[in-house]
Design a protein around this motif. Structure first.
Motif, PDB file in Angstrom:
ATOM      1  N   UNK B   8       0.917  -1.196   0.182  1.00  0.00           N
ATOM      2  CA  UNK B   8      -0.054  -0.066  -0.049  1.00  0.00           C
ATOM      3  C   UNK B   8       0.985   1.182   0.103  1.00  0.00           C
ATOM      4  N   UNK B  15       4.442  -4.266   4.160  1.00  0.00           N
ATOM      5  CA  UNK B  15       3.694  -5.155   4.858  1.00  0.00           C
ATOM      6  C   UNK B  15       2.913  -5.996   3.623  1.00  0.00           C
ATOM      7  N   UNK B  16       3.113  -7.181   3.647  1.00  0.00           N
ATOM      8  CA  UNK B  16       2.533  -7.868   2.405  1.00  0.00           C
ATOM      9  C   UNK B  16       1.059  -8.143   2.840  1.00  0.00           C
ATOM     10  N   UNK B  17       0.202  -8.752   1.685  1.00  0.00           N
ATOM     11  CA  UNK B  17      -1.021  -9.219   1.944  1.00  0.00           C
ATOM     12  C   UNK B  17      -1.746  -8.482   2.715  1.00  0.00           C
ATOM     13  N   UNK B  18      -1.981  -7.086   2.407  1.00  0.00           N
ATOM     14  CA  UNK B  18      -2.988  -6.115   3.254  1.00  0.00           C
ATOM     15  C   UNK B  18      -4.325  -5.970   2.265  1.00  0.00           C
ATOM     16  N   UNK B 250      -7.808  -3.329   7.980  1.00  0.00           N
ATOM     17  CA  UNK B 250      -6.762  -4.026   7.266  1.00  0.00           C
ATOM     18  C   UNK B 250      -6.399  -5.410   7.911  1.00  0.00           C
ATOM     19  N   UNK B 261      -5.944 -13.019   7.053  1.00  0.00           N
ATOM     20  CA  UNK B 261      -5.074 -14.076   6.872  1.00  0.00           C
ATOM     21  C   UNK B 261      -5.687 -15.348   6.188  1.00  0.00           C
TER      22      UNK B 261
END
Lengths: 265, 265, 265
Positions: B8, B15-18, B250, B261
Motif C-alpha cells: 500500500x 507489509x505483504x497481503x494487506x 486491514x 489471513x
C-alpha cells in the motif's frame, strides 16, 4: 514499601506526606501510555501536560502502519525524551508474513530504540518467541508480552510464571501482562475484574519491577496501586488518563485517599 | 470479495497481503465520522491524522445549532476535501416546526453539498419523507436514514427493506441504518449486540454499498467487517477511532488479525 | 417553567420555539465542567468551541497538584471570563494533613475566586465543615458538596436536606450533589440510575437553583432536564460533552426532542 517526602519540589503547592515517586528514567513506577492515533499537535499537547509523568509510549498495535507523518510524530516524542515503541501486533503482523527481516529494517528506518515481542494474535512456539526476543535484543531494548488477546485462552499461573521467566532470560527488559485497550482479557476477566489469585502467584516468583501491568480501567489501576504501591508499573494508560493516574498514585483521588494516609501511619 | 495488494504505497512500511482499500472518493469502504463538537483546531488535528481515512463527516444531530464559528469549521473540512452534512435531527427540528423552506435556506447559506433526511425523532408518513428526499435531491446529495431513535420502536426486516428501497428510489445516495451515538437502538439491541438476522435479511435485498451501517462500538465494526469485508461502509465513528478502525479494516488489530489471513488464503 | 423565544440571536439559524437560556453569569441553567488534566492548548480549544456554554470549571479533585503550568492554565480560563475552582478532594487533602492555613495561602497564591468544601473522602463533624465554609466565604465564593464518594455510605433524604440547608446557611453559594466523575455514587445507584425519590424529596425543601447536580452521564443529564427543565444546574460535564448537553437543554437531541415540543404547547 512506601516512602514519604514532605515536599515534592516540582509540584504546585506544599502538601505534606505525599508518596515519593522516583525521577525518570526509572525502573519502577513507570507509566506506559497507549497512543492509538494522536495527531502531531495532539502529541505535543499530551506531552505538554502529561509528559513529565509518562515514561514510555506505545503506538498501539499496528496503528503506526496507517498513521500519516509517522516520522515527525516519533521525532516529537524523541525531542521530549520519551521513548516509543510499536505495539506487539505489528511485530506479529511481520512474523505471520515471514517478514522478520523487513521488521528489523523498519525499526532501523524509524530509529526505534525499543520493540515489543508478543504472541497475542498468533500461535508461536515459545522457544521461537524467545529467539526473537534474543535476536531483537541486539538492536533494541525488548519489551515482551505474555497473554493472549483471545479471551478463551486462559493460562494457569505456573505457566504465566514460566513464560515470563523464560522471556526475561532471553533478554526482555520488562514483561507486559496482557489486557488489551479494553482491559478485559489476560490478567482480567471479561468484566474487567482482576484475576487476583493469578497476580498474587506471579508476584511470588517475578520481581514486581520487571512487570508492566496493562491497566486501562481506573478500577484496575487502583487495585494494583493498593496491592503493590504508588510505584507499580502500569501500562495501556490513555493519554488523557495520565494526570488522573498520577493523582491515584499519590493518594490524591478518592480511590486511594485513605489508603496512603493509613499505610503511612 | 477481498482483494489483496502486496504494497500500500501511502502506508509506512512494506507489509505483504494487506486488504486493498479503494481510493477516495469511493462508493464502498466509506468511513463516516461523527463530529459532535470539535473546535476549529481540533478539527484540523482530526484531519491531520485521520483525514486520509475519512470519507464524510456528520455534524452530529443538531450540534451545528450551538457550535460557534460554524462557517469557519465547515471551511476547514472543505479545504481538506472532506464533505460534511448536518445530522438528521436538525432536518427533523425544522420539519416539526414547519420550517422546511428555512432549512433549504440554511443549507444554501452554509454551502452544504449533502443533507440527511431522517425520522428518528418525529413520526412522519413515509410518502412524505420520500417527498422530502426527492425535493432535497435537487439541491444536495441526500443521505437518508432508516430506524427510530426510540428503542421501543422495532421494525420487522421486511419493513426495513421496503423503507430503504423506497428511499433509494426517491433519490437517496446512501441509506443509513440507525444506531445513534451509543450504538444501542435500530440495528442493535439495547446491549449493543447486532440484530444479526435483520442485517442478513436486509443484505439479501439491498446492495451492501448502498448502506452505511452506524457502528460506533468496536465490536460492531468488527462484526460488520467480518460479515461484509474491509470495505463495508461504517458510520458514527468517533474522530479518535478512525485510525483504530482503519487497522481493523486491514486485519492489523487483534480482532480481525486471523480473519483476513485465513480468508486471504 | 419553560419560556420560549422565537430566535436565539447568537445561534446559527432561525429555528422557532427554542427554550430560552439565561445569559451568563446566571444563577440557573449552569453548566459546570470538569477539567481533569487539559493541556494549555486543549484548554484554549475547549473554550473556543464550548466556552460560551460553560459557566464554571472545576479542576477535578487534586489534579491541580500534578498539572504543569497551572498558573498559565488558570490565566487562560480567567481571560475567557470563566471562573475556576479546585476540586473538593484538594481541600480535604489539606484538611486531613492539618494544613488549612496552607490551603488558604494556595488559594491566594493562585488568585482563586471560588473554592469547594466537601467531605467525600474524609469524615468530619458537620459543624466543623460548616465552619470551614464560613471561614472560606470571607476569601472566596464557596461551593459546598454533599454526599460521600464511598458507595456504601448512603444518607436518607431528610439528612441530605439538613446538610444542604446548614451549608447554605453557613455561606455556600451553591451546594453540589455528589456523583463523582463516573456518576455512580451519591444521588445515583452503582448502575448510574438516579435515586429518584431522593431527588424529589430534596426539591421539596431546597430551591433547585441552589443545587448543582453532578450528572456526567447523558442519561442523567436527560433525566434532570426532563424533571426540572432546560435551566437546571448540571455539573461534572466533560469538556467534549458541553456542546451535546447544550443541545439536550434546547430539545435538539433525540432524548428531549419530544419533551420540549409537547411541554411548549
Amino acid at each position: 514499601m512506601i516512602f514519604f517526602i514532605t515536599f515534592a519540589p516540582d509540584m504546585n503547592y506544599p502538601l505534606n506526606n505525599i508518596p515519593e515517586r522516583p525521577v525518570k528514567p526509572r525502573q519502577s513506577g513507570i507509566t506506559m501510555v497507549m497512543d492509538k492515533g494522536l495527531s502531531l499537535r495532539q502529541t505535543e499537547d499530551f506531552i505538554d501536560v502529561a509528559g513529565i509523568h509518562s515514561d514510555i509510549v506505545k503506538l498501539g498495535w499496528a496503528t503506526s502502519f496507517v498513521t500519516p507523518k509517522l516520522k515527525e510524530k516519533l521525532d516529537i516524542y524523541r525531542s521530549a525524551g520519551i521513548p516509543t515503541y510499536f505495539g506487539g501486533t505489528l511485530f506479529e503482523a511481520f512474523i505471520i508474513r515471514n517478514q522478520f527481516e523487513d521488521y528489523i529494517r523498519v525499526l532501523e528506518q524509524y530509529g526505534m530504540e525499543y520493540a515489543e515481542v508478543s504472541d497475542g494474535s498468533i500461535e508461536i512456539e515459545h522457544d521461537l518467541k524467545c529467539e526473537y526476543i534474543s535476536k531483537l535484543s541486539k538492536y533494541v531494548t525488548v519489551i515482551s508480552e505474555v497473554g493472549s488477546k483471545d479471551a478463551t485462552k486462559i493460562f494457569a499461573p505456573y505457566k504465566w510464571i514460566k513464560l515470563m521467566n523464560a522471556e526475561i532470560e532471553a533478554g526482555a527488559w520488562k514483561v507486559i501482562a496482557e489486557a488489551r485497550e479494553g482491559g478485559n482479557v489476560g490478567i482480567y476477566r471479561g468484566s474487567g475484574e482482576v484475576r487476583e489469585g493469578l497476580v498474587d502467584e506471579i508476584l511470588t516468583q517475578i520481581p514486581q519491577e520487571t512487570i508492566i501491568w496493562e491497566a486501562p480501567q481506573k478500577e484496575q489501576q487502583v487495585w494494583f496501586i493498593k496491592l503493590i504501591g504508588s510505584n507499580v508499573n502500569l501500562g495501556n494508560i490513555a493519554p488523557a488518563e495520565v494526570i488522573p493516574l498520577e493523582t491515584i498514585r499519590l493518594g490524591l483521588r478518592g480511590d486511594t485517599f485513605d489508603y496512603f494516609l493509613n499505610s503511612g501511619k
